[in-house]
Design a protein around this motif. Structure first.
Motif, PDB file in Angstrom:
ATOM      1  N   THR A   1      45.912  27.266   4.879  1.00  0.00           N
ATOM      2  CA  THR A   1      46.444  28.089   3.801  1.00  0.00           C
ATOM      3  C   THR A   1      47.419  29.147   4.289  1.00  0.00           C
ATOM      4  OG1 THR A   1      44.378  27.754   2.608  1.00  0.00           O
ATOM      5  CG2 THR A   1      45.756  29.576   1.866  1.00  0.00           C
ATOM      6  N   HIS A   2      47.152  29.731   5.438  1.00  0.00           N
ATOM      7  CA  HIS A   2      47.951  30.858   5.918  1.00  0.00           C
ATOM      8  C   HIS A   2      49.067  30.447   6.870  1.00  0.00           C
ATOM      9  CE1 HIS A   2      44.948  33.301   3.994  1.00  0.00           C
ATOM     10  NE2 HIS A   2      44.011  32.677   4.682  1.00  0.00           N
ATOM     11  N   ALA A   3      49.364  29.169   6.942  1.00  0.00           N
ATOM     12  CA  ALA A   3      50.406  28.694   7.866  1.00  0.00           C
ATOM     13  C   ALA A   3      51.774  29.213   7.445  1.00  0.00           C
ATOM     14  CB  ALA A   3      50.419  27.167   7.908  1.00  0.00           C
ATOM     15  N   SER A   4      52.578  29.491   8.457  1.00  0.00           N
ATOM     16  CA  SER A   4      53.958  29.889   8.223  1.00  0.00           C
ATOM     17  C   SER A   4      54.727  28.635   7.816  1.00  0.00           C
ATOM     18  CB  SER A   4      54.528  30.472   9.508  1.00  0.00           C
ATOM     19  OG  SER A   4      55.872  30.809   9.343  1.00  0.00           O
ATOM     20  N   THR A   5      55.596  28.789   6.872  1.00  0.00           N
ATOM     21  CA  THR A   5      56.170  27.703   6.078  1.00  0.00           C
ATOM     22  C   THR A   5      54.993  27.132   5.311  1.00  0.00           C
ATOM     23  OG1 THR A   5      57.824  27.160   7.767  1.00  0.00           O
ATOM     24  CG2 THR A   5      57.517  25.590   6.006  1.00  0.00           C
ATOM     25  N   LYS A   6      54.733  27.734   4.167  1.00  0.00           N
ATOM     26  CA  LYS A   6      53.577  27.390   3.341  1.00  0.00           C
ATOM     27  C   LYS A   6      53.532  25.883   3.102  1.00  0.00           C
ATOM     28  CE  LYS A   6      50.410  28.580   0.093  1.00  0.00           C
ATOM     29  NZ  LYS A   6      49.110  29.008   0.429  1.00  0.00           N
ATOM     30  N   PRO A   7      52.406  25.245   3.469  1.00  0.00           N
ATOM     31  CA  PRO A   7      52.279  23.806   3.224  1.00  0.00           C
ATOM     32  C   PRO A   7      52.243  23.501   1.720  1.00  0.00           C
ATOM     33  CG  PRO A   7      50.608  24.593   4.755  1.00  0.00           C
ATOM     34  CD  PRO A   7      51.261  25.792   4.167  1.00  0.00           C
ATOM     35  N   THR A   8      52.960  22.491   1.327  1.00  0.00           N
ATOM     36  CA  THR A   8      52.940  22.042  -0.059  1.00  0.00           C
ATOM     37  C   THR A   8      51.949  20.899  -0.172  1.00  0.00           C
ATOM     38  OG1 THR A   8      55.266  22.625  -0.301  1.00  0.00           O
ATOM     39  CG2 THR A   8      54.355  21.115  -1.931  1.00  0.00           C
ATOM     40  N   VAL A   9      51.018  21.023  -1.120  1.00  0.00           N
ATOM     41  CA  VAL A   9      50.018  19.980  -1.333  1.00  0.00           C
ATOM     42  C   VAL A   9      50.737  18.663  -1.604  1.00  0.00           C
ATOM     43  CG1 VAL A   9      48.176  19.199  -2.884  1.00  0.00           C
ATOM     44  CG2 VAL A   9      48.268  21.593  -2.148  1.00  0.00           C
ATOM     45  N   GLY A  10      50.276  17.609  -0.934  1.00  0.00           N
ATOM     46  CA  GLY A  10      50.852  16.285  -1.120  1.00  0.00           C
ATOM     47  C   GLY A  10      51.931  15.928  -0.124  1.00  0.00           C
ATOM     48  N   THR A  11      52.236  16.852   0.812  1.00  0.00           N
ATOM     49  CA  THR A  11      53.230  16.548   1.832  1.00  0.00           C
ATOM     50  C   THR A  11      52.558  16.285   3.175  1.00  0.00           C
ATOM     51  OG1 THR A  11      53.578  18.878   2.400  1.00  0.00           O
ATOM     52  CG2 THR A  11      55.027  17.929   0.733  1.00  0.00           C
ATOM     53  N   TYR A  12      53.190  15.441   3.968  1.00  0.00           N
ATOM     54  CA  TYR A  12      52.683  15.118   5.299  1.00  0.00           C
ATOM     55  C   TYR A  12      53.352  16.065   6.295  1.00  0.00           C
ATOM     56  CZ  TYR A  12      51.114  12.415   9.300  1.00  0.00           C
ATOM     57  OH  TYR A  12      50.493  12.028  10.463  1.00  0.00           O
ATOM     58  N   GLY A  13      52.582  16.492   7.288  1.00  0.00           N
ATOM     59  CA  GLY A  13      53.150  17.357   8.309  1.00  0.00           C
ATOM     60  C   GLY A  13      52.200  17.578   9.456  1.00  0.00           C
ATOM     61  N   THR A  14      52.615  18.442  10.357  1.00  0.00           N
ATOM     62  CA  THR A  14      51.821  18.802  11.527  1.00  0.00           C
ATOM     63  C   THR A  14      51.657  20.309  11.543  1.00  0.00           C
ATOM     64  OG1 THR A  14      52.666  16.913  12.764  1.00  0.00           O
ATOM     65  CG2 THR A  14      51.727  18.705  14.052  1.00  0.00           C
ATOM     66  N   VAL A  15      50.440  20.745  11.809  1.00  0.00           N
ATOM     67  CA  VAL A  15      50.144  22.165  11.913  1.00  0.00           C
ATOM     68  C   VAL A  15      49.656  22.462  13.320  1.00  0.00           C
ATOM     69  CG1 VAL A  15      47.743  22.016  11.132  1.00  0.00           C
ATOM     70  CG2 VAL A  15      49.007  24.125  10.786  1.00  0.00           C
ATOM     71  N   THR A  16      50.103  23.590  13.841  1.00  0.00           N
ATOM     72  CA  THR A  16      49.608  24.093  15.115  1.00  0.00           C
ATOM     73  C   THR A  16      49.151  25.517  14.867  1.00  0.00           C
ATOM     74  OG1 THR A  16      51.171  22.737  16.352  1.00  0.00           O
ATOM     75  CG2 THR A  16      50.185  24.574  17.521  1.00  0.00           C
ATOM     76  N   GLY A  17      47.911  25.808  15.239  1.00  0.00           N
ATOM     77  CA  GLY A  17      47.378  27.143  15.005  1.00  0.00           C
ATOM     78  C   GLY A  17      46.184  27.431  15.886  1.00  0.00           C
ATOM     79  N   THR A  18      45.691  28.638  15.753  1.00  0.00           N
ATOM     80  CA  THR A  18      44.559  29.105  16.546  1.00  0.00           C
ATOM     81  C   THR A  18      43.315  29.166  15.681  1.00  0.00           C
ATOM     82  OG1 THR A  18      46.087  30.424  17.869  1.00  0.00           O
ATOM     83  CG2 THR A  18      43.758  30.982  18.022  1.00  0.00           C
ATOM     84  N   VAL A  19      42.222  28.589  16.171  1.00  0.00           N
ATOM     85  CA  VAL A  19      40.950  28.594  15.451  1.00  0.00           C
ATOM     86  C   VAL A  19      40.472  30.033  15.295  1.00  0.00           C
ATOM     87  CG1 VAL A  19      38.512  27.915  15.581  1.00  0.00           C
ATOM     88  CG2 VAL A  19      40.302  26.299  16.246  1.00  0.00           C
ATOM     89  N   SER A  20      40.022  30.373  14.095  1.00  0.00           N
ATOM     90  CA  SER A  20      39.541  31.718  13.813  1.00  0.00           C
ATOM     91  C   SER A  20      38.194  31.651  13.101  1.00  0.00           C
ATOM     92  CB  SER A  20      40.549  32.451  12.928  1.00  0.00           C
ATOM     93  OG  SER A  20      40.032  33.710  12.542  1.00  0.00           O
ATOM     94  N   SER A  21      37.345  32.603  13.424  1.00  0.00           N
ATOM     95  CA  SER A  21      36.061  32.701  12.718  1.00  0.00           C
ATOM     96  C   SER A  21      36.106  33.823  11.690  1.00  0.00           C
ATOM     97  CB  SER A  21      34.925  32.936  13.716  1.00  0.00           C
ATOM     98  OG  SER A  21      35.131  34.155  14.405  1.00  0.00           O
ATOM     99  N   ASP A  22      37.302  34.337  11.384  1.00  0.00           N
ATOM    100  CA  ASP A  22      37.451  35.380  10.379  1.00  0.00           C
ATOM    101  C   ASP A  22      36.984  34.867   9.020  1.00  0.00           C
ATOM    102  OD1 ASP A  22      38.599  36.951  12.313  1.00  0.00           O
ATOM    103  OD2 ASP A  22      40.649  36.753  11.562  1.00  0.00           O
ATOM    104  N   PRO A  23      36.437  35.746   8.194  1.00  0.00           N
ATOM    105  CA  PRO A  23      36.078  35.324   6.837  1.00  0.00           C
ATOM    106  C   PRO A  23      37.344  34.999   6.040  1.00  0.00           C
ATOM    107  CG  PRO A  23      35.730  37.687   7.110  1.00  0.00           C
ATOM    108  CD  PRO A  23      36.138  37.140   8.447  1.00  0.00           C
ATOM    109  N   ASP A  24      37.227  34.064   5.109  1.00  0.00           N
ATOM    110  CA  ASP A  24      38.379  33.658   4.314  1.00  0.00           C
ATOM    111  C   ASP A  24      37.894  33.263   2.922  1.00  0.00           C
ATOM    112  OD1 ASP A  24      41.349  32.891   4.471  1.00  0.00           O
ATOM    113  OD2 ASP A  24      40.421  31.106   3.620  1.00  0.00           O
ATOM    114  N   THR A  25      38.676  33.548   1.916  1.00  0.00           N
ATOM    115  CA  THR A  25      38.267  33.252   0.541  1.00  0.00           C
ATOM    116  C   THR A  25      38.178  31.762   0.254  1.00  0.00           C
ATOM    117  OG1 THR A  25      40.554  33.422  -0.208  1.00  0.00           O
ATOM    118  CG2 THR A  25      39.204  35.409  -0.374  1.00  0.00           C
TER     119      THR A  25
END
Length: 99
Positions: free
Chosen positions: A52-76
């Protein structure tokens, strides 16, 4: 001796906590709507990532690749493994199946 134990303990805790938060993940697939409004998930194999918080907001229904850091922060979104400092790169060459 007492100071040495404190220093060793502090270093061990630092590396234990730092390692848990610094795991980087790269995953590819179709961006999907999460169960909560506004949440975006990506499923790769048996793993579900909250992108959800990726830079260049992902659009539902599109294919792509995400690179990010695992977080244990609370999220809605309350779903999937949260990726922070994530970057989404859509791949226009691939098409997601309609659901």
């Amino acid at each position: 001796m007492k100071n040495a134990i404190v220093i060793i303990s502090a270093v061990a805790i630092f590396f234990h906590v730092g390692g848990a938060y610094s795991q980087q993940v790269t995953a590819s697939g179709c961006a999907e709507a999460g169960v909560e409004a506004g949440c975006v998930m990506l499923k790769e194999g048996d793993k579900l990532y909250n992108i959800t918080h990726a830079s260049t907001k992902p659009t539902v229904g599109t294919y792509g690749t995400v690179t990010g850091t695992v977080s244990s922060d609370p999220d809605t979104c309350q779903q999937g493994t949260l990726l922070k400092a994530a970057e989404w790169k859509p791949d226009p060459e691939k098409v997601c199946p309609n659901k």
